[in-house]
Write a protein that holds these residues in place. Structure first.
Motif, PDB file in Angstrom:
ATOM      1  N   ARG A  44       0.815  -1.221   0.000  1.00 63.95           N
ATOM      2  CA  ARG A  44       0.000   0.000   0.000  1.00 63.95           C
ATOM      3  C   ARG A  44       0.851   1.276   0.000  1.00 63.95           C
ATOM      4  NH1 ARG A  44      -3.419  -3.083  -1.639  1.00 63.95           N
ATOM      5  NH2 ARG A  44      -5.241  -3.726  -0.487  1.00 63.95           N
ATOM      6  N   ASN A  45       1.820   1.316  -0.920  1.00 59.24           N
ATOM      7  CA  ASN A  45       2.652   2.510  -1.046  1.00 59.24           C
ATOM      8  C   ASN A  45       2.242   3.392  -2.217  1.00 59.24           C
ATOM      9  OD1 ASN A  45       3.620   1.086  -3.238  1.00 59.24           O
ATOM     10  ND2 ASN A  45       5.752   1.113  -2.605  1.00 59.24           N
ATOM     11  N   GLY A  46       1.192   2.985  -2.935  1.00 58.23           N
ATOM     12  CA  GLY A  46       0.693   3.799  -4.046  1.00 58.23           C
ATOM     13  C   GLY A  46       1.420   3.578  -5.345  1.00 58.23           C
ATOM     14  N   HIS A  47       2.225   2.509  -5.406  1.00 57.49           N
ATOM     15  CA  HIS A  47       2.996   2.234  -6.615  1.00 57.49           C
ATOM     16  C   HIS A  47       2.845   0.776  -7.022  1.00 57.49           C
ATOM     17  CE1 HIS A  47       5.269   5.482  -4.465  1.00 57.49           C
ATOM     18  NE2 HIS A  47       4.936   6.069  -5.600  1.00 57.49           N
ATOM     19  N   VAL A  48       2.875   0.556  -8.333  1.00 58.92           N
ATOM     20  CA  VAL A  48       2.882  -0.792  -8.903  1.00 58.92           C
ATOM     21  C   VAL A  48       3.961  -0.825  -9.981  1.00 58.92           C
ATOM     22  CG1 VAL A  48       0.444  -1.279  -8.420  1.00 58.92           C
ATOM     23  CG2 VAL A  48       1.075  -0.217 -10.597  1.00 58.92           C
ATOM     24  N   THR A  49       4.320  -2.013 -10.410  1.00 58.18           N
ATOM     25  CA  THR A  49       5.304  -2.118 -11.489  1.00 58.18           C
ATOM     26  C   THR A  49       4.670  -1.662 -12.803  1.00 58.18           C
ATOM     27  OG1 THR A  49       4.741  -4.379 -12.119  1.00 58.18           O
ATOM     28  CG2 THR A  49       6.394  -4.108 -10.352  1.00 58.18           C
ATOM     29  N   GLN A  50       5.517  -1.404 -13.759  1.00 59.00           N
ATOM     30  CA  GLN A  50       5.015  -0.978 -15.072  1.00 59.00           C
ATOM     31  C   GLN A  50       4.149  -2.053 -15.703  1.00 59.00           C
ATOM     32  OE1 GLN A  50       7.721   1.124 -17.757  1.00 59.00           O
ATOM     33  NE2 GLN A  50       7.129  -0.319 -19.357  1.00 59.00           N
ATOM     34  N   SER A  51       4.562  -3.304 -15.589  1.00 60.82           N
ATOM     35  CA  SER A  51       3.762  -4.378 -16.190  1.00 60.82           C
ATOM     36  C   SER A  51       2.415  -4.524 -15.480  1.00 60.82           C
ATOM     37  CB  SER A  51       4.526  -5.698 -16.190  1.00 60.82           C
ATOM     38  OG  SER A  51       4.811  -6.120 -14.888  1.00 60.82           O
ATOM     39  N   GLN A  52       2.367  -4.322 -14.168  1.00 64.36           N
ATOM     40  CA  GLN A  52       1.095  -4.374 -13.445  1.00 64.36           C
ATOM     41  C   GLN A  52       0.198  -3.211 -13.844  1.00 64.36           C
ATOM     42  OE1 GLN A  52       2.839  -4.373  -9.548  1.00 64.36           O
ATOM     43  NE2 GLN A  52       2.656  -6.601  -9.325  1.00 64.36           N
ATOM     44  N   PHE A  53       0.781  -2.037 -13.999  1.00 59.11           N
ATOM     45  CA  PHE A  53       0.044  -0.855 -14.432  1.00 59.11           C
ATOM     46  C   PHE A  53      -0.602  -1.113 -15.804  1.00 59.11           C
ATOM     47  CE2 PHE A  53      -0.136   3.387 -16.433  1.00 59.11           C
ATOM     48  CZ  PHE A  53      -0.759   4.123 -15.442  1.00 59.11           C
TER      49      PHE A  53
ATOM     50  N   ASP B 161       8.820   2.512 -10.836  1.00 58.27           N
ATOM     51  CA  ASP B 161       7.454   2.030 -10.645  1.00 58.27           C
ATOM     52  C   ASP B 161       6.486   3.065 -11.192  1.00 58.27           C
ATOM     53  OD1 ASP B 161       8.042  -0.401  -9.478  1.00 58.27           O
ATOM     54  OD2 ASP B 161       7.667   0.259  -7.427  1.00 58.27           O
ATOM     55  N   MET B 162       5.211   2.757 -11.108  1.00 60.49           N
ATOM     56  CA  MET B 162       4.173   3.652 -11.603  1.00 60.49           C
ATOM     57  C   MET B 162       3.337   4.162 -10.426  1.00 60.49           C
ATOM     58  SD  MET B 162       4.988   3.456 -14.732  1.00 60.49           S
ATOM     59  CE  MET B 162       3.732   4.551 -15.328  1.00 60.49           C
ATOM     60  N   ASP B 163       3.111   5.462 -10.409  1.00 59.74           N
ATOM     61  CA  ASP B 163       2.310   6.114  -9.366  1.00 59.74           C
ATOM     62  C   ASP B 163       0.835   6.033  -9.771  1.00 59.74           C
ATOM     63  OD1 ASP B 163       1.071   7.763  -7.550  1.00 59.74           O
ATOM     64  OD2 ASP B 163       2.270   9.539  -8.029  1.00 59.74           O
ATOM     65  N   TYR B 164       0.181   4.956  -9.341  1.00 58.25           N
ATOM     66  CA  TYR B 164      -1.211   4.759  -9.748  1.00 58.25           C
ATOM     67  C   TYR B 164      -2.166   5.682  -8.998  1.00 58.25           C
ATOM     68  CZ  TYR B 164      -2.334   1.864  -5.645  1.00 58.25           C
ATOM     69  OH  TYR B 164      -2.562   1.401  -4.368  1.00 58.25           O
ATOM     70  N   ILE B 165      -1.791   6.137  -7.817  1.00 56.88           N
ATOM     71  CA  ILE B 165      -2.667   7.033  -7.045  1.00 56.88           C
ATOM     72  C   ILE B 165      -2.895   8.332  -7.814  1.00 56.88           C
ATOM     73  CG2 ILE B 165      -2.886   8.394  -4.919  1.00 56.88           C
ATOM     74  CD1 ILE B 165      -3.142   5.542  -4.196  1.00 56.88           C
ATOM     75  N   THR B 166      -1.803   8.948  -8.266  1.00 55.05           N
ATOM     76  CA  THR B 166      -1.913  10.193  -9.033  1.00 55.05           C
ATOM     77  C   THR B 166      -2.658   9.952 -10.332  1.00 55.05           C
ATOM     78  OG1 THR B 166       0.146  11.001  -8.063  1.00 55.05           O
ATOM     79  CG2 THR B 166      -0.607  12.091 -10.075  1.00 55.05           C
ATOM     80  N   PHE B 167      -2.349   8.848 -11.004  1.00 52.73           N
ATOM     81  CA  PHE B 167      -3.023   8.509 -12.256  1.00 52.73           C
ATOM     82  C   PHE B 167      -4.533   8.393 -12.026  1.00 52.73           C
ATOM     83  CE2 PHE B 167      -4.842   5.081 -14.866  1.00 52.73           C
ATOM     84  CZ  PHE B 167      -4.708   5.650 -16.118  1.00 52.73           C
ATOM     85  N   CYS B 168      -4.937   7.648 -11.006  1.00 55.80           N
ATOM     86  CA  CYS B 168      -6.365   7.443 -10.726  1.00 55.80           C
ATOM     87  C   CYS B 168      -7.057   8.754 -10.360  1.00 55.80           C
ATOM     88  CB  CYS B 168      -6.552   6.429  -9.606  1.00 55.80           C
ATOM     89  SG  CYS B 168      -6.136   4.740 -10.070  1.00 55.80           S
ATOM     90  N   HIS B 169      -6.410   9.559  -9.546  1.00 58.44           N
ATOM     91  CA  HIS B 169      -7.015  10.842  -9.161  1.00 58.44           C
ATOM     92  C   HIS B 169      -7.223  11.737 -10.383  1.00 58.44           C
ATOM     93  CE1 HIS B 169      -7.380  10.537  -4.866  1.00 58.44           C
ATOM     94  NE2 HIS B 169      -6.121  10.197  -4.726  1.00 58.44           N
ATOM     95  N   GLU B 170      -6.210  11.815 -11.235  1.00 62.01           N
ATOM     96  CA  GLU B 170      -6.335  12.659 -12.424  1.00 62.01           C
ATOM     97  C   GLU B 170      -7.410  12.136 -13.363  1.00 62.01           C
ATOM     98  OE1 GLU B 170      -2.729  13.750 -14.453  1.00 62.01           O
ATOM     99  OE2 GLU B 170      -1.698  14.178 -12.563  1.00 62.01           O
TER     100      GLU B 170
END
Length: 102
Positions: free
Chosen positions: A38-47, A81-90
């Motif tokens: 729960r750090n707000g990041h996933v790998t590129q392949s997971q993203f 890694d990919m910041d999915y939190i920022t991506f989802c919020h945007e």
């Protein structure tokens, strides 16, 4: 990022937001399945896998995908890694969803 890339990313984010809005996708749960610490990041392949599962990856050309990955890439402990939190919020904001409301 240079202004041209930012413009291209804004266009593709709007394109994805239309689909998210039309289908009422919940983005966070799919990313959180991969984010065990729960750090707000996933790998590129997971993203990319989540985008593919949602049918959003098919909206992007290879060039657009590379720009998107560059925009949300973060350095975490020696790897990218990919910041999915920022991506989802945007994306949720562009889709017209209010924060915290399903």
């Amino acid at each position: 990022m240079d202004p041209d890339k930012e413009d291209r990313i804004q266009i593709l984010m709007n394109k994805m937001a239309k689909r998210v809005h039309a289908r009422r996708f919940q983005l966070f749960p799919l990313f959180e399945d991969f984010d065990r610490v729960r750090n707000g990041h996933v790998t590129q392949s997971q993203f990319l896998r989540v985008l593919n599962d949602l049918g959003l990856l098919t909206l992007l050309t290879g060039f657009e995908k590379d720009n998107l990955l560059e925009k949300f890439r973060v350095r975490v402990g020696g790897r990218d890694d990919m910041d999915y939190i920022t991506f989802c919020h945007e994306l949720n904001t562009l889709a017209g969803f209010e924060a915290g409301i399903p």
